[in-house]
Design an enzyme around this catalytic site. Structure first.
Site, PDB file in Angstrom:
ATOM      1  N   LYS A 250      -9.765   2.857  12.280  1.00 30.72           N
ATOM      2  CA  LYS A 250      -8.869   2.814  11.254  1.00 30.72           C
ATOM      3  C   LYS A 250      -8.772   4.007  10.471  1.00 30.72           C
ATOM      4  O   LYS A 250      -9.680   4.456   9.839  1.00 30.72           O
ATOM      5  CB  LYS A 250      -8.896   1.792  10.174  1.00 30.72           C
ATOM      6  N   ASP A 255      -5.553   4.874   0.608  1.00 25.18           N
ATOM      7  CA  ASP A 255      -4.850   3.644   0.194  1.00 25.18           C
ATOM      8  C   ASP A 255      -4.564   3.299  -1.093  1.00 25.18           C
ATOM      9  O   ASP A 255      -5.413   2.552  -1.493  1.00 25.18           O
ATOM     10  CB  ASP A 255      -5.888   2.485   1.036  1.00 25.18           C
ATOM     11  N   LYS A 262      -2.951  -1.039  -5.531  1.00 21.33           N
ATOM     12  CA  LYS A 262      -4.207  -1.438  -6.252  1.00 21.33           C
ATOM     13  C   LYS A 262      -4.209  -1.041  -7.585  1.00 21.33           C
ATOM     14  O   LYS A 262      -3.759  -0.074  -8.094  1.00 21.33           O
ATOM     15  CB  LYS A 262      -5.334  -0.538  -5.394  1.00 21.33           C
ATOM     16  N   ASP A 273     -10.823   5.396   3.018  1.00 18.93           N
ATOM     17  CA  ASP A 273     -10.220   4.257   4.067  1.00 18.93           C
ATOM     18  C   ASP A 273     -10.068   4.665   5.462  1.00 18.93           C
ATOM     19  O   ASP A 273      -9.370   4.164   6.411  1.00 18.93           O
ATOM     20  CB  ASP A 273      -9.009   3.891   3.441  1.00 18.93           C
ATOM     21  N   ASP A 332      -1.158  -4.141   1.056  1.00 22.09           N
ATOM     22  CA  ASP A 332      -2.315  -3.987   0.933  1.00 22.09           C
ATOM     23  C   ASP A 332      -3.185  -4.166   1.962  1.00 22.09           C
ATOM     24  O   ASP A 332      -4.147  -3.572   2.357  1.00 22.09           O
ATOM     25  CB  ASP A 332      -3.001  -4.154  -0.339  1.00 22.09           C
ATOM     26  N   GLU A 334      -2.958  -3.393   5.065  1.00 22.71           N
ATOM     27  CA  GLU A 334      -2.305  -2.290   5.893  1.00 22.71           C
ATOM     28  C   GLU A 334      -3.192  -2.245   7.121  1.00 22.71           C
ATOM     29  O   GLU A 334      -2.711  -1.837   8.344  1.00 22.71           O
ATOM     30  CB  GLU A 334      -2.044  -1.204   5.144  1.00 22.71           C
ATOM     31  N   ARG A 336      -4.878  -3.784   9.303  1.00 19.88           N
ATOM     32  CA  ARG A 336      -4.789  -4.597  10.466  1.00 19.88           C
ATOM     33  C   ARG A 336      -3.418  -4.135  11.136  1.00 19.88           C
ATOM     34  O   ARG A 336      -3.056  -4.272  12.332  1.00 19.88           O
ATOM     35  CB  ARG A 336      -4.937  -6.150  10.237  1.00 19.88           C
TER      36      ARG A 336
END
Ligand code: BES
Ligand code: MN
Ligand code: ZN
Length: 488
Positions: A250, A255, A262, A273, A332, A334, A336
């Site tokens: 990933k 993020d 967030k 991230d 959020d 995101e 996956r």
């Protein structure tokens, strides 16, 4: 620049030491008189030094001033990572640092201990100084490991040094701010590092990503001014490979959460991230060296998760590369979405196994704490391999289930699947179940390293900030790869 580690093959310390050299000697627990002659027991006791693994103390011995380094009973080879880190930290101001801490070990334990020691010195003294005009203290520049043991110890020190440098490289990537390490910049750095290590590098820009119908990556990227990238790194051995492995990481360079934004305090660590992609990169840099006969391919989707005017909306439906539709009920979740595309591409190339690494869920940290990764998969034999590799490399990991009874919670009313579950419990597991939809029947393991990718305080060889977690485990899986037994 990380410290240089060299090996001196002498069985004892050289008579002539460099000017001002600090010599570290290994002291076994309860063997102060034998291992550090001349040091008063009362003094060591007052300093709290008992020779336990990783304890250090500066003392005047019969042989001169020495850095006493506790090596325990002695400790197992793997514990020398922690011991090296402690010694390296204690030596930070020495112009020359000589480590004579392996002599008390059984000769057969010395290579593994030397490897871990070299890693520990490099990792324990790692610093991220890119934005500091006058970094505090003096940084360790060179260390010499003294050990008898011939070619095996020599190559172990070299291996430990290479591994320490790869982990440090991953830490640098993770520590780079999101505004600096954009997807474009990330791809650029990975290209340079990959090519320098002899890997084949492919970079897909936005047009190629569109052409490949990677709806998850494009959807997440819609809120950003920065274009996405999809990077493929390949190690192709000469001749017949021992097997074909795929790594997926990933690569969310920052993020913000998207429209499901967030809170600001939760964004403070969100430059990390891309820790999964960075770990895969670090491992790939080691593959030509440690796993030359294994074919390994890395797939790295890169984007940030922002909330510009064209950001994906809550309720939008994205179509992944493999044709499955995904309803976005929380922007959020995101990771996956971009992994769905990357896993699909990996599956098309028919590898023997796929391992993904991702800072995927806060829920995994709730379950296992912030030092341990969650490991899930569709093939028990592969899960065992990953756990075994993590154990051998001293990275904490624990097997989590993918319970069938939770699968219906990610059914969607309008699409094939929804990106958050209908219930808030077991968030690491429902994320794993989501990913499983994109690997078909290829043996697959998912490593959720949301916790261990980043450290809020230093411990052992781990420094504060990006940790480089996962590099050693992934490289070890590749290095020890053999055909998987047909189990599930
Ligand atoms: N990148 C985060 C996960 C994360 C959280 C990593 C904390 C490291 C530290 C991920 O994209 C995320 O936001 N996950 C959500 C999922 C939720 C919306 C289902 C989470 O964990 O809250
Ligand atoms: Mn997120
Ligand atoms: Zn994320």
């Amino acid at each position: 620049m990380p410290a240089t580690i060299t090996l001196d093959h002498a069985s004892a310390l050289p008579d002539e030491l460099p000017e001002g050299a600090l010599v570290a000697v290994g002291v076994r627990a309860d063997h102060l008189a034998d291992d550090a002659p001349g040091v008063a027991a009362e003094l060591a006791a007052a300093a709290g030094f008992a020779g336990k693994a990783g304890q250090t103390m500066l003392a005047a011995t019969d042989d001169g001033v020495r850095l006493l380094v506790g090596i325990g009973a002695p400790a197992g080879p793997g514990e020398f990572r922690k011991i090296g880190a402690a010694a390296g930290k204690a030596a930070l101001k020495a112009p020359a640092f000589v480590l004579d801490v392996l002599a008390r070990l059984e000769p057969s334990d010395r290579p593994a201990a030397a490897e871990a020691l070299a890693e520990g010195v490099l990792l324990g003294t790692y610093r991220y100084e890119a934005y500091q005009a006058a970094p505090e203290g003096v940084r360790l520049e060179a260390a010499t490991i003294v050990a008898k043991g011939g070619a095996r110890v020599a190559s172990a020190v070299r291996r430990g040094t290479e591994i320490g440098e790869a982990v440090s490289y991953t830490r640098d990537l993770v520590n780079s701010p999101g505004g600096e390490l954009t997807p474009r910049e990330f791809a650029k750095r990975v290209t340079a590092a990959g090519e320098a290590s002899g890997l084949e590098v492919e970079v897909w820009e936005k047009a190629a990503i569109k052409k490949a119908k990677m709806g998850g990556l494009l959807g997440v990227n819609r809120g950003s001014e920065e274009d996405p990238r999809f990077v493929i790194l390949r190690h192709r051995p000469e001749g017949r490979p021992k097997g074909r492995l795929a790594f997926v990481g990933k690569g969310v360079t920052f993020d913000a959460g998207g429209l499901s934004i967030k809170p600001s305090s939760s964004m403070e660590s969100m430059k990390n991230d891309m820790g999964g992609a960075a770990a895969v990169v670090g491992a790939m840099l080691l593959v030509p060296l440690l796993a030359p006969r294994t074919e390994v391919t890395a797939y790295l989707p890169m984007t940030d998760n922002m909330l510009g005017g064209d950001a994906m909306r809550v309720g939008d439906v994205l179509t992944a590369r493999n044709g499955k539709t995904m309803e976005v009920l929380n922007t959020d979740a995101e990771g996956r979405l971009i992994l769905a595309d990357a896993l699909s591409v990996a599956v098309e190339e028919e590898p023997d196994a796929i391992i993904d690494a991702a800072t995927l869920t806060g829920a995994c940290m709730v379950a296992l704490g912030d030092k341990m990764a969650g490991v899930m998969g569709n093939h028990d034999g592969l899960v065992e391999r990953v756990l075994g590799a993590a154990e051998r490399q001293g990275e904490l990991a624990w097997h989590l289930p993918l319970p069938e009874h939770l699968r219906p919670t990610i059914d969607s009313d309008v699409a094939d699947i929804r990106n958050i579950a209908t219930k808030p419990y077991g968030g690491a597991l429902t994320a794993g179940l989501f990913l499983r939809e994109f690997v078909g029947d290829v043996p697959w393991v998912h490593i959720d390293l949301a916790g261990p990718a980043f450290a809020s305080a230093p411990w052992d060889e781990v420094t504060k900030g990006g940790t480089g977690y996962g590099v050693r485990t992934l490289a070890e899986v590749a290095a020890s790869w053999t055909k998987l037994p047909a189990s599930s």
